[in-house]
Design a protein around this motif. Structure first.
Motif, PDB file in Angstrom:
ATOM      1  N   THR A 320       2.465 -10.147   0.847  1.00  0.00           N
ATOM      2  CA  THR A 320       1.254  -9.381   1.141  1.00  0.00           C
ATOM      3  C   THR A 320       0.042 -10.281   0.892  1.00  0.00           C
ATOM      4  OG1 THR A 320       2.423  -7.472   0.211  1.00  0.00           O
ATOM      5  CG2 THR A 320       0.046  -7.232   0.569  1.00  0.00           C
ATOM      6  N   PRO A 321      -0.860 -10.412   1.851  1.00  0.00           N
ATOM      7  CA  PRO A 321      -2.047 -11.249   1.595  1.00  0.00           C
ATOM      8  C   PRO A 321      -2.761 -10.793   0.308  1.00  0.00           C
ATOM      9  CG  PRO A 321      -1.963 -10.585   3.902  1.00  0.00           C
ATOM     10  CD  PRO A 321      -0.882  -9.814   3.194  1.00  0.00           C
ATOM     11  N   LEU A 322      -3.224 -11.761  -0.488  1.00  0.00           N
ATOM     12  CA  LEU A 322      -3.831 -11.437  -1.782  1.00  0.00           C
ATOM     13  C   LEU A 322      -4.969 -10.428  -1.623  1.00  0.00           C
ATOM     14  CD1 LEU A 322      -3.852 -11.964  -4.838  1.00  0.00           C
ATOM     15  CD2 LEU A 322      -5.396 -13.901  -4.423  1.00  0.00           C
ATOM     16  N   GLN A 323      -5.758 -10.585  -0.551  1.00  0.00           N
ATOM     17  CA  GLN A 323      -6.888  -9.672  -0.340  1.00  0.00           C
ATOM     18  C   GLN A 323      -6.404  -8.224  -0.153  1.00  0.00           C
ATOM     19  OE1 GLN A 323      -9.891 -11.084   2.465  1.00  0.00           O
ATOM     20  NE2 GLN A 323     -10.241  -8.979   3.136  1.00  0.00           N
ATOM     21  N   GLN A 324      -5.323  -8.051   0.585  1.00  0.00           N
ATOM     22  CA  GLN A 324      -4.764  -6.708   0.813  1.00  0.00           C
ATOM     23  C   GLN A 324      -4.187  -6.128  -0.485  1.00  0.00           C
ATOM     24  OE1 GLN A 324      -1.914  -6.542   4.078  1.00  0.00           O
ATOM     25  NE2 GLN A 324      -0.963  -4.692   3.241  1.00  0.00           N
ATOM     26  N   LEU A 325      -3.530  -6.991  -1.252  1.00  0.00           N
ATOM     27  CA  LEU A 325      -2.957  -6.576  -2.538  1.00  0.00           C
ATOM     28  C   LEU A 325      -4.074  -6.104  -3.477  1.00  0.00           C
ATOM     29  CD1 LEU A 325      -0.135  -6.765  -4.017  1.00  0.00           C
ATOM     30  CD2 LEU A 325      -0.933  -8.978  -4.898  1.00  0.00           C
ATOM     31  N   MET A 326      -5.158  -6.867  -3.552  1.00  0.00           N
ATOM     32  CA  MET A 326      -6.257  -6.517  -4.449  1.00  0.00           C
ATOM     33  C   MET A 326      -7.019  -5.293  -3.945  1.00  0.00           C
ATOM     34  SD  MET A 326      -5.667  -8.505  -6.856  1.00  0.00           S
ATOM     35  CE  MET A 326      -7.010  -7.950  -7.889  1.00  0.00           C
ATOM     36  N   ASN A 327      -7.044  -5.098  -2.634  1.00  0.00           N
ATOM     37  CA  ASN A 327      -7.648  -3.875  -2.100  1.00  0.00           C
ATOM     38  C   ASN A 327      -6.847  -2.663  -2.586  1.00  0.00           C
ATOM     39  OD1 ASN A 327      -9.706  -2.678  -0.362  1.00  0.00           O
ATOM     40  ND2 ASN A 327      -7.979  -2.065   0.939  1.00  0.00           N
ATOM     41  N   ASP A 328      -5.514  -2.787  -2.625  1.00  0.00           N
ATOM     42  CA  ASP A 328      -4.692  -1.699  -3.167  1.00  0.00           C
ATOM     43  C   ASP A 328      -4.948  -1.516  -4.667  1.00  0.00           C
ATOM     44  OD1 ASP A 328      -3.613  -0.885  -0.769  1.00  0.00           O
ATOM     45  OD2 ASP A 328      -1.795  -2.092  -0.948  1.00  0.00           O
ATOM     46  N   ALA A 329      -5.177  -2.609  -5.376  1.00  0.00           N
ATOM     47  CA  ALA A 329      -5.504  -2.490  -6.808  1.00  0.00           C
ATOM     48  C   ALA A 329      -6.822  -1.714  -6.972  1.00  0.00           C
ATOM     49  CB  ALA A 329      -5.614  -3.876  -7.453  1.00  0.00           C
ATOM     50  N   LEU A 330      -7.808  -1.998  -6.116  1.00  0.00           N
ATOM     51  CA  LEU A 330      -9.084  -1.264  -6.169  1.00  0.00           C
ATOM     52  C   LEU A 330      -8.848   0.217  -5.894  1.00  0.00           C
ATOM     53  CD1 LEU A 330     -11.462  -3.666  -4.164  1.00  0.00           C
ATOM     54  CD2 LEU A 330     -11.356  -3.368  -6.660  1.00  0.00           C
ATOM     55  N   ILE A 331      -7.972   0.503  -4.930  1.00  0.00           N
ATOM     56  CA  ILE A 331      -7.701   1.902  -4.552  1.00  0.00           C
ATOM     57  C   ILE A 331      -7.070   2.658  -5.722  1.00  0.00           C
ATOM     58  CG2 ILE A 331      -6.266   3.360  -3.042  1.00  0.00           C
ATOM     59  CD1 ILE A 331      -6.723   1.127  -0.829  1.00  0.00           C
ATOM     60  N   VAL A 332      -6.087   2.045  -6.407  1.00  0.00           N
ATOM     61  CA  VAL A 332      -5.481   2.776  -7.530  1.00  0.00           C
ATOM     62  C   VAL A 332      -6.470   2.890  -8.689  1.00  0.00           C
ATOM     63  CG1 VAL A 332      -3.080   2.281  -6.906  1.00  0.00           C
ATOM     64  CG2 VAL A 332      -4.236   0.796  -8.519  1.00  0.00           C
ATOM     65  N   ALA A 333      -7.299   1.885  -8.903  1.00  0.00           N
ATOM     66  CA  ALA A 333      -8.289   1.959  -9.997  1.00  0.00           C
ATOM     67  C   ALA A 333      -9.299   3.071  -9.710  1.00  0.00           C
ATOM     68  CB  ALA A 333      -8.983   0.612 -10.180  1.00  0.00           C
ATOM     69  N   LYS A 334      -9.722   3.171  -8.459  1.00  0.00           N
ATOM     70  CA  LYS A 334     -10.643   4.249  -8.067  1.00  0.00           C
ATOM     71  C   LYS A 334     -10.000   5.621  -8.298  1.00  0.00           C
ATOM     72  CE  LYS A 334     -13.887   6.561  -6.185  1.00  0.00           C
ATOM     73  NZ  LYS A 334     -15.196   6.691  -6.828  1.00  0.00           N
ATOM     74  N   ARG A 335      -8.728   5.738  -7.882  1.00  0.00           N
ATOM     75  CA  ARG A 335      -7.983   6.990  -8.059  1.00  0.00           C
ATOM     76  C   ARG A 335      -7.868   7.389  -9.526  1.00  0.00           C
ATOM     77  NH1 ARG A 335      -4.631  10.087  -4.101  1.00  0.00           N
ATOM     78  NH2 ARG A 335      -2.862   9.924  -5.526  1.00  0.00           N
ATOM     79  N   LYS A 336      -7.805   6.357 -10.402  1.00  0.00           N
ATOM     80  CA  LYS A 336      -7.684   6.609 -11.835  1.00  0.00           C
ATOM     81  C   LYS A 336      -9.047   6.716 -12.506  1.00  0.00           C
ATOM     82  CE  LYS A 336      -3.110   4.817 -12.768  1.00  0.00           C
ATOM     83  NZ  LYS A 336      -2.403   4.326 -13.953  1.00  0.00           N
ATOM     84  N   ASN A 337     -10.084   6.839 -11.691  1.00  0.00           N
ATOM     85  CA  ASN A 337     -11.403   7.149 -12.241  1.00  0.00           C
ATOM     86  C   ASN A 337     -12.139   6.006 -12.924  1.00  0.00           C
ATOM     87  OD1 ASN A 337     -12.906   9.355 -11.818  1.00  0.00           O
ATOM     88  ND2 ASN A 337     -11.692  10.669 -13.177  1.00  0.00           N
ATOM     89  N   TYR A 338     -11.739   4.771 -12.640  1.00  0.00           N
ATOM     90  CA  TYR A 338     -12.522   3.632 -13.154  1.00  0.00           C
ATOM     91  C   TYR A 338     -13.851   3.583 -12.418  1.00  0.00           C
ATOM     92  CZ  TYR A 338      -8.307   2.068 -15.516  1.00  0.00           C
ATOM     93  OH  TYR A 338      -7.204   2.003 -16.339  1.00  0.00           O
ATOM     94  N   ASP A 339     -14.895   3.160 -13.141  1.00  0.00           N
ATOM     95  CA  ASP A 339     -16.228   3.052 -12.537  1.00  0.00           C
ATOM     96  C   ASP A 339     -16.445   1.700 -11.878  1.00  0.00           C
ATOM     97  OD1 ASP A 339     -17.184   5.613 -13.506  1.00  0.00           O
ATOM     98  OD2 ASP A 339     -17.174   4.701 -15.506  1.00  0.00           O
TER      99      ASP A 339
END
Ligand code: NHW
Ligand code: EN5
Length: 388
Positions: A320-339
């Motif tokens: 998985t391209p690193l950028q796509q992987l990190m975009n998914d990390a942002l998505i789960v962090a957002k879902r978990k209510n990180y600011d």
């Protein structure tokens, strides 16, 4: 200029131009019998305390010392607020030494007024895997600053590390000391832009409205990569293989084995989160990403007391391209209510920061080694080490 640091085996500013100095240890180990046997003296009103972090009362005291006196940004608007569970995780890795959890308390009140810690690690510098201490959480109560207590704490942790026959250390700081192996920049990705602006963490850009800003930072509700899931205990071997192969690319990086990976990367609620991509066809683990949770107290704000921040930790992409992987990390962090999602420009992070709408912060992080010279230093992209 640096009355204490000038006496220590670290690269000195005056040596920077000296090409004849070799890479590696600055001074050789001394026989253990020559390591000072008794603690360094403290001012008469204080005493040393070896901390037992399994003791909830002691852990609460440490939490409180740090929550009120640890690192702030340059304008004193935010202060790191490491949770008790995080401190236990950070300070009790495999084979930790209790003697390296060093408190100072007032003899009379028994109040904890200062702290420094080390944990053992194997860190590779070029081809050399070195046993080191990672030093962190150096803190002196605000009312006891500028009395030269910090050098006493540093000498005492050094003595206790030497007693374990370990002669090198790694540490980071926001200030310049003699002498960084590299200097990294913090980058920040807004997840909750309205709150970040309200607390003064970020500002509305020129010609930007709040609604345009909110739209700019919007993210999907769920990760996009097929096979993206939380790491589990059964994944430790696969993650260790991925991570070892990846970290081998950097000039300075930890030498993690499965025992380390289980401790440092297996998810723990509100402490560390790890995700991986398991190929839906082959069930092979091909990619991995992780972040740790470090809130900051918001100082002097009427509406909010804390900012919930995720910090990028170790990430490995093979399919998985690193950028796509990190975009998914942002998505789960957002879902978990990180600011906010923070990252340093270490490893290959430069390759996704701008594209994923991270912006440069006003803080820097300098990396240091104690008693180990890396001539001319390294670039942030050559660094494969993240300290907490
Ligand atoms: S960096 C975070 C450090 N903590 C904070 O910033 C919290 C808020 N500040 C404080 O609590 C992550 C105090 O200001 C502290 C200094 C305690 C920072 N690293 O007592 P004095 C870490 O925890 C030098 C190293 O009067 P103070 C990493 C300073 O340059 N040195 O100051 C820790 C000066 O020496 P100089 C630091 O403000 C790594 C002397 O301390 C430093 O009351 C530790 C002044 O002392 C810092 N962050 O207390 C080194 N900040 O030579 C580990 C100041 O310039 C080395 N100083 O005159 C390895 C040991 C193990 C070796 C094993 C072989
Ligand atoms: C040892 N483990 O200065 C650590 N943080 O940029 C010890 N700035 O949060 C050493 N000043 O830039 C720690 N917002 C050294 C760091 C100490 C803490 C620190 C910085 C890192 C930080 C924020 C807030 C600044 C508040 C005023 C910052 C801008 C964000 C913006 C978001 C939108 C896109 C552009 C950037």
């Amino acid at each position: 200029r640096h009355k204490f640091w000038e006496t220590q085996p670290v690269g000195q500013f005056r040596d920077a131009a000296d090409a004849s100095l070799p890479n590696g240890p600055i001074e050789p180990p001394t026989p253990l019998s020559e390591v000072r046997a008794d603690p360094y003296p403290l001012p008469a009103a204080f005493e040393w305390l070896t901390c037992d972090l399994d003791d909830d009362a002691l852990l609460a005291d440490l939490y409180s010392l740090l929550a009120h006196n640890y690192v702030e940004d340059d304008e004193n608007m935010f202060r790191f607020n490491y949770s008790p569970a995080f401190l236990r995780w950070a300070l009790k890795p495999p084979s930790f030494f209790r003697a390296w959890h060093i408190g100072v308390r007032a003899k009379e009140s028994k109040k904890l007024v200062a702290f420094i810690s080390g944990v053992p690690a194997r860190i590779r510098a070029r081809d050399d895997v070195v046993r080191m201490a990672e030093i962190n959480f150096l803190c002196v109560h605000k009312k006891l600053r500028s009395k030269r207590l910090a050098p006493v704490l540093i000498r005492e942790v050094t003595r206790r590390v030497h007693q374990e026959n370990i002669w090198q250390a790694a540490y980071t700081a926001g200030i310049v000391l003699p002498t960084p192996i590299t200097t990294c920049r913090y980058w920040h990705r807004s997840l909750n832009p309205k709150k970040l602006i309200d607390v003064g963490f970020s500002r509305l850009g020129p010609r930007m409205t709040m609604s345009r800003t909110v739209r700019l930072y919007k993210l999907p509700d769920a990760p996009l990569t097929p096979g993206f899931r939380r790491m589990e205990l059964r994944d430790v071997a696969a993650v260790t293989r991925l991570l070892r192969a990846y970290l081998a690319r950097f000039v300075v990086a930890p030498d993690f084995d499965e025992v380390d990976v289980e401790h440092w990367l297996l998810p723990q609620e509100d402490v560390v989160d790890s995700y991986l991509v398991e190929s839906p066809e082959t069930h092979e683990v091909t990619d991995f990403c992780s972040f740790y949770t470090l809130p900051s107290s918001v100082l002097n704000n009427a509406n909010y007391a804390t900012l919930k921040a995720a910090y990028s930790y170790y990430n490995v992409s093979t399919k998985t391209p690193l950028q796509q992987l990190m975009n998914d990390a942002l998505i789960v962090a957002k879902r978990k209510n990180y600011d906010v999602f923070n990252a340093l420009d270490v490893m290959e992070n430069e390759s996704f920061l701008k594209e994923l709408k991270f912006g440069p912060g006003d803080g820097q992080l300098h990396y240091y080694l104690y008693n180990y010279r890396i001539r001319n230093g390294i670039k942030p992209s050559e660094l494969g080490l993240v300290l907490l």
